[in-house]
Write a protein that holds these residues in place. Structure first.
Motif, PDB file in Angstrom:
ATOM      1  N   ALA A 192     -42.665  -4.961  -0.247  1.00 43.05           N
ATOM      2  CA  ALA A 192     -43.652  -5.622   0.615  1.00 43.05           C
ATOM      3  C   ALA A 192     -42.977  -6.282   1.811  1.00 43.05           C
ATOM      4  CB  ALA A 192     -44.440  -6.647  -0.188  1.00 43.05           C
ATOM      5  N   ALA A 193     -41.840  -6.927   1.571  1.00 39.29           N
ATOM      6  CA  ALA A 193     -41.141  -7.624   2.656  1.00 39.29           C
ATOM      7  C   ALA A 193     -40.661  -6.653   3.725  1.00 39.29           C
ATOM      8  CB  ALA A 193     -39.958  -8.415   2.092  1.00 39.29           C
ATOM      9  N   HIS A 194     -40.032  -5.570   3.299  1.00 37.68           N
ATOM     10  CA  HIS A 194     -39.516  -4.612   4.279  1.00 37.68           C
ATOM     11  C   HIS A 194     -40.652  -3.890   5.013  1.00 37.68           C
ATOM     12  CE1 HIS A 194     -35.353  -5.321   3.464  1.00 37.68           C
ATOM     13  NE2 HIS A 194     -35.568  -5.192   2.165  1.00 37.68           N
ATOM     14  N   SER A 195     -41.735  -3.603   4.311  1.00 34.73           N
ATOM     15  CA  SER A 195     -42.901  -3.002   4.974  1.00 34.73           C
ATOM     16  C   SER A 195     -43.491  -3.969   5.996  1.00 34.73           C
ATOM     17  CB  SER A 195     -43.978  -2.643   3.941  1.00 34.73           C
ATOM     18  OG  SER A 195     -43.510  -1.650   3.081  1.00 34.73           O
ATOM     19  N   TYR A 196     -43.633  -5.217   5.598  1.00 31.79           N
ATOM     20  CA  TYR A 196     -44.187  -6.239   6.490  1.00 31.79           C
ATOM     21  C   TYR A 196     -43.319  -6.403   7.738  1.00 31.79           C
ATOM     22  CZ  TYR A 196     -45.756 -10.742   8.264  1.00 31.79           C
ATOM     23  OH  TYR A 196     -46.223 -11.738   9.073  1.00 31.79           O
ATOM     24  N   SER A 197     -42.009  -6.355   7.553  1.00 29.98           N
ATOM     25  CA  SER A 197     -41.116  -6.564   8.704  1.00 29.98           C
ATOM     26  C   SER A 197     -41.259  -5.449   9.729  1.00 29.98           C
ATOM     27  CB  SER A 197     -39.661  -6.698   8.251  1.00 29.98           C
ATOM     28  OG  SER A 197     -39.182  -5.472   7.781  1.00 29.98           O
ATOM     29  N   TYR A 198     -41.771  -4.308   9.312  1.00 31.59           N
ATOM     30  CA  TYR A 198     -42.021  -3.228  10.272  1.00 31.59           C
ATOM     31  C   TYR A 198     -43.445  -3.321  10.837  1.00 31.59           C
ATOM     32  CZ  TYR A 198     -43.053   1.223  12.362  1.00 31.59           C
ATOM     33  OH  TYR A 198     -43.450   2.184  13.248  1.00 31.59           O
ATOM     34  N   PHE A 199     -44.428  -3.399   9.969  1.00 26.90           N
ATOM     35  CA  PHE A 199     -45.813  -3.273  10.407  1.00 26.90           C
ATOM     36  C   PHE A 199     -46.329  -4.457  11.217  1.00 26.90           C
ATOM     37  CE2 PHE A 199     -45.776  -0.086   7.011  1.00 26.90           C
ATOM     38  CZ  PHE A 199     -46.196   0.992   7.770  1.00 26.90           C
ATOM     39  N   SER A 200     -45.705  -5.601  11.093  1.00 27.77           N
ATOM     40  CA  SER A 200     -46.193  -6.751  11.859  1.00 27.77           C
ATOM     41  C   SER A 200     -46.006  -6.554  13.365  1.00 27.77           C
ATOM     42  CB  SER A 200     -45.496  -8.034  11.396  1.00 27.77           C
ATOM     43  OG  SER A 200     -44.099  -7.933  11.609  1.00 27.77           O
ATOM     44  N   GLU A 201     -44.962  -5.829  13.780  1.00 29.52           N
ATOM     45  CA  GLU A 201     -44.692  -5.604  15.212  1.00 29.52           C
ATOM     46  C   GLU A 201     -44.597  -4.120  15.573  1.00 29.52           C
ATOM     47  OE1 GLU A 201     -44.303  -7.992  17.633  1.00 29.52           O
ATOM     48  OE2 GLU A 201     -44.790  -9.538  16.150  1.00 29.52           O
ATOM     49  N   LYS A 202     -44.828  -3.243  14.630  1.00 34.02           N
ATOM     50  CA  LYS A 202     -44.702  -1.787  14.794  1.00 34.02           C
ATOM     51  C   LYS A 202     -43.259  -1.366  15.090  1.00 34.02           C
ATOM     52  CE  LYS A 202     -49.006  -0.927  14.060  1.00 34.02           C
ATOM     53  NZ  LYS A 202     -49.330  -1.499  12.785  1.00 34.02           N
ATOM     54  N   LYS A 203     -42.311  -2.223  14.724  1.00 36.92           N
ATOM     55  CA  LYS A 203     -40.891  -1.904  14.712  1.00 36.92           C
ATOM     56  C   LYS A 203     -40.234  -2.855  13.725  1.00 36.92           C
ATOM     57  CE  LYS A 203     -38.853  -4.705  18.366  1.00 36.92           C
ATOM     58  NZ  LYS A 203     -37.952  -4.698  19.485  1.00 36.92           N
ATOM     59  N   TYR A 204     -39.116  -2.455  13.161  1.00 32.56           N
ATOM     60  CA  TYR A 204     -38.468  -3.282  12.142  1.00 32.56           C
ATOM     61  C   TYR A 204     -37.933  -4.562  12.778  1.00 32.56           C
ATOM     62  CZ  TYR A 204     -36.114  -4.344   7.793  1.00 32.56           C
ATOM     63  OH  TYR A 204     -35.732  -4.942   6.617  1.00 32.56           O
ATOM     64  N   MET A 205     -38.379  -5.695  12.255  1.00 31.64           N
ATOM     65  CA  MET A 205     -38.049  -7.006  12.824  1.00 31.64           C
ATOM     66  C   MET A 205     -37.509  -7.938  11.743  1.00 31.64           C
ATOM     67  SD  MET A 205     -38.863  -6.967  16.058  1.00 31.64           S
ATOM     68  CE  MET A 205     -39.126  -8.663  16.542  1.00 31.64           C
ATOM     69  N   PRO A 206     -36.795  -8.987  12.144  1.00 32.98           N
ATOM     70  CA  PRO A 206     -36.342  -9.970  11.159  1.00 32.98           C
ATOM     71  C   PRO A 206     -37.526 -10.752  10.583  1.00 32.98           C
ATOM     72  CG  PRO A 206     -35.792 -10.699  13.373  1.00 32.98           C
ATOM     73  CD  PRO A 206     -36.340  -9.308  13.502  1.00 32.98           C
ATOM     74  N   LEU A 207     -37.380 -11.170   9.348  1.00 32.05           N
ATOM     75  CA  LEU A 207     -38.424 -11.954   8.691  1.00 32.05           C
ATOM     76  C   LEU A 207     -38.386 -13.421   9.109  1.00 32.05           C
ATOM     77  CD1 LEU A 207     -37.955 -10.384   5.150  1.00 32.05           C
ATOM     78  CD2 LEU A 207     -39.967 -10.102   6.623  1.00 32.05           C
ATOM     79  N   THR A 208     -37.270 -13.838   9.688  1.00 31.21           N
ATOM     80  CA  THR A 208     -37.131 -15.237  10.098  1.00 31.21           C
ATOM     81  C   THR A 208     -37.032 -15.336  11.611  1.00 31.21           C
ATOM     82  OG1 THR A 208     -34.725 -15.144   9.909  1.00 31.21           O
ATOM     83  CG2 THR A 208     -35.940 -15.887   7.970  1.00 31.21           C
ATOM     84  N   GLN A 209     -37.428 -16.485  12.117  1.00 29.17           N
ATOM     85  CA  GLN A 209     -37.301 -16.772  13.537  1.00 29.17           C
ATOM     86  C   GLN A 209     -36.724 -18.180  13.667  1.00 29.17           C
ATOM     87  OE1 GLN A 209     -40.563 -15.592  12.462  1.00 29.17           O
ATOM     88  NE2 GLN A 209     -39.676 -13.585  12.845  1.00 29.17           N
ATOM     89  N   TYR A 210     -35.959 -18.375  14.731  1.00 36.09           N
ATOM     90  CA  TYR A 210     -35.363 -19.678  15.007  1.00 36.09           C
ATOM     91  C   TYR A 210     -35.657 -20.061  16.444  1.00 36.09           C
ATOM     92  CZ  TYR A 210     -32.896 -18.968  10.650  1.00 36.09           C
ATOM     93  OH  TYR A 210     -32.611 -18.755   9.330  1.00 36.09           O
ATOM     94  N   GLN A 211     -35.816 -21.354  16.670  1.00 35.49           N
ATOM     95  CA  GLN A 211     -36.026 -21.835  18.032  1.00 35.49           C
ATOM     96  C   GLN A 211     -35.486 -23.252  18.166  1.00 35.49           C
ATOM     97  OE1 GLN A 211     -40.229 -21.714  18.771  1.00 35.49           O
ATOM     98  NE2 GLN A 211     -40.688 -23.399  17.406  1.00 35.49           N
ATOM     99  N   ILE A 212     -35.163 -23.603  19.388  1.00 34.78           N
ATOM    100  CA  ILE A 212     -34.774 -24.971  19.711  1.00 34.78           C
ATOM    101  C   ILE A 212     -35.841 -25.495  20.656  1.00 34.78           C
ATOM    102  CG2 ILE A 212     -33.066 -26.437  20.843  1.00 34.78           C
ATOM    103  CD1 ILE A 212     -30.949 -24.350  20.013  1.00 34.78           C
ATOM    104  N   TYR A 213     -36.404 -26.627  20.327  1.00 35.01           N
ATOM    105  CA  TYR A 213     -37.418 -27.215  21.199  1.00 35.01           C
ATOM    106  C   TYR A 213     -37.159 -28.713  21.329  1.00 35.01           C
ATOM    107  CZ  TYR A 213     -39.802 -28.887  16.981  1.00 35.01           C
ATOM    108  OH  TYR A 213     -40.113 -29.521  15.813  1.00 35.01           O
ATOM    109  N   VAL A 214     -37.798 -29.328  22.297  1.00 39.77           N
ATOM    110  CA  VAL A 214     -37.668 -30.767  22.525  1.00 39.77           C
ATOM    111  C   VAL A 214     -38.905 -31.439  21.939  1.00 39.77           C
ATOM    112  CG1 VAL A 214     -37.446 -32.577  24.270  1.00 39.77           C
ATOM    113  CG2 VAL A 214     -36.304 -30.367  24.611  1.00 39.77           C
ATOM    114  N   ASN A 215     -38.672 -32.402  21.037  1.00 37.98           N
ATOM    115  CA  ASN A 215     -39.800 -33.083  20.398  1.00 37.98           C
ATOM    116  C   ASN A 215     -40.314 -34.235  21.259  1.00 37.98           C
ATOM    117  OD1 ASN A 215     -38.029 -35.246  20.002  1.00 37.98           O
ATOM    118  ND2 ASN A 215     -37.849 -34.949  17.793  1.00 37.98           N
TER     119      ASN A 215
END
Length: 180
Positions: free
Chosen positions: A36-59
């Motif tokens: 399910a995880a590997h399928s989701y990582s492809y179908f969510s963007e129609k290309k294989y993507m990482p399951l995690t995202q990181y960002q730096i923001y100012v609070n």
């Protein structure tokens, strides 16, 4: 990992190592979770993507904040089936505070995110290979019976200067014993 499919695969493998470990301990269908995880990582963007995202923001306090997030489908069970039969699964769930299925999903996703963050940290600081080799060297030194931190650090420096020849650890221990 977003720009390179091979990096994304390795990235997600690290995430799944943590998730599957908790899944095995709690009696989950880890093949279905992986699939399910590997399928989701492809179908969510129609290309294989990482399951995690990181960002730096100012609070709101004008501080930079590093934020990691994970999106992963997890269909889990916490009662019945193999969980009732296998005492290890029941004990693992008890250790986790007898979570609901939703809570277990959040725990597993958190472990996957933490596992991934640790890998990213290792890559950024010293590299996975170098970090792994240092861990292995520390284990070899400890296995040789060199437990004093100062002696262990001296041994580590000695072995590293000798092109990482771990076979020299016993001779170092002998010389250390003679000095004492």
């Amino acid at each position: 990992a977003e720009a390179d499919i091979f990096r994304a695969v390795t990235h997600n493998k690290g995430v799944m190592n943590g998730i599957v470990a908790v899944g095995l301990a709690t009696g989950q269908d880890t093949r279905a979770i992986e699939s399910a995880a590997h399928s989701y990582s492809y179908f969510s963007e129609k290309k294989y993507m990482p399951l995690t995202q990181y960002q730096i923001y100012v609070n709101e306090k004008d501080e930079e904040v590093f934020k990691g997030s994970i999106k992963i489908p997890l269909a889990l069970g916490v009662q019945g089936g193999v969980i009732k039969v296998n005492q290890v699964n029941s004990a693992s769930l008890k250790i986790l505070g007898n979570p609901t299925s939703k809570e277990l999903a959040m725990i597993m996703a958190s472990v996957g995110l933490a596992n991934n963050f640790a890998a990213l940290r290792a890559l950024a600081l010293e590299g996975i290979q170098k970090g792994h080799m240092n861990l292995h060297l520390n284990n070899q030194i400890f296995s040789a019976g060199i437990e004093n931190k100062v002696d262990a650090n001296l041994c580590k420096q000695f072995v590293v200067k000798a092109q990482r020849r771990q076979d020299l650890i016993p001779s170092f221990k002998e010389k250390l014993t003679l000095l004492k």
